[in-house]
Design an enzyme around this catalytic site. Sequence first.
Site, PDB file in Angstrom:
ATOM      1  N   TYR A 216      -3.783  -0.569   9.954  1.00 49.24           N
ATOM      2  CA  TYR A 216      -3.569  -0.792   8.513  1.00 49.24           C
ATOM      3  C   TYR A 216      -2.147  -0.356   8.130  1.00 49.24           C
ATOM      4  CZ  TYR A 216      -4.605  -0.835   3.478  1.00 49.24           C
ATOM      5  OH  TYR A 216      -4.586  -1.095   2.129  1.00 49.24           O
TER       6      TYR A 216
ATOM      7  N   SER B 142       0.861  -1.198   0.000  1.00 51.71           N
ATOM      8  CA  SER B 142       0.000   0.000   0.000  1.00 51.71           C
ATOM      9  C   SER B 142       0.891   1.240   0.000  1.00 51.71           C
ATOM     10  CB  SER B 142      -0.846  -0.019   1.277  1.00 51.71           C
ATOM     11  OG  SER B 142      -1.454   1.223   1.535  1.00 51.71           O
TER      12      SER B 142
END
Length: 248
Positions: free
Chosen positions: A153, A140
């Site tokens: 996250y 990510s």
Amino acid sequence: MSGLFDLTGKTALVTGANTGLGQAIAVGLAGAGADIVAVGRSAPDETGQMVAAAGRKLRAIPADLSSIAPIGAVMAEAGPIDILVNNAGIIRRADSADFTEADWDAVMDTNLKVAFFLSQAAARGWIAAGRGGKIIQVASMLSFQGGLRVPSYTASKSGLAGLTKALANEWAPKGINVNAIAPGYFVTNNTEGLRADETRSRQILERIPAGRWGTPDDLAGVAVFLASRASDYMHGSVVAVDGGWLAR
Ligand code: NAP
């Protein structure tokens, strides 16, 4: 397709291939010749049709990847694979001051712990068989940046970038390539909350040099590259596919 990017005769296990980025990666790999083993908790019927349209086979293995419990059975049912794509992932949003242990554990377990133990299971099979393989982690922008209100996250995806390098160091000598794709901001269920927030959505778009959010099929090319012999000398790379986001 022939040559460097050809995946004919290969089998790719893709987690979370029923939708979003995992679906696009599975269909991209099938387009290059791979058969797909789709592992996840939702039936990948639509992906199955898309893979069939590309002339390849998809086999579904139902599994809840919120823990490592199903990994042994999944790998046994999958049989020999050539490519592993750890795509399944979740996100939980809340202020860090209020963040719960449940939201921490759920995200870390699915995004990082399961990715590690699936990688370990795939590598054990390849090492025992005396052959190499390809592992692609789905990282990510938050493998590089902090993000806002998504502490678990960010920790999981930053951890995944570190893990990509750690595993590459150990397994490159065995002919196993471990690399990661770091998608920018893509239109999927994962970013529904962000896109619903008009201000955040506009701020994000203004920062993307390409002038648009990514669509899942923007990832197909890099997935095929990292799964094919074209990337045989790449180990431990985290490849951003982000419309230029990190270049800003
Ligand atoms: P998505 O549409 O929400 O897809 C997530 C996938 O993971 C779905 O197939 C989902 O299954 C599966 N999954 C989640 N928890 C699972 C569990 N416990 N067991 C089995 N499968 C599970 O989002 P996406 O954007 O395609 O996300 C795919 C990956 O890309 C994730 O790792 C995400 O973090 C990463 N990513 C996305 C973006 C973006 O902008 N969209 C950017 C960077 C990274 P269900 O459909 O059953 O929920």
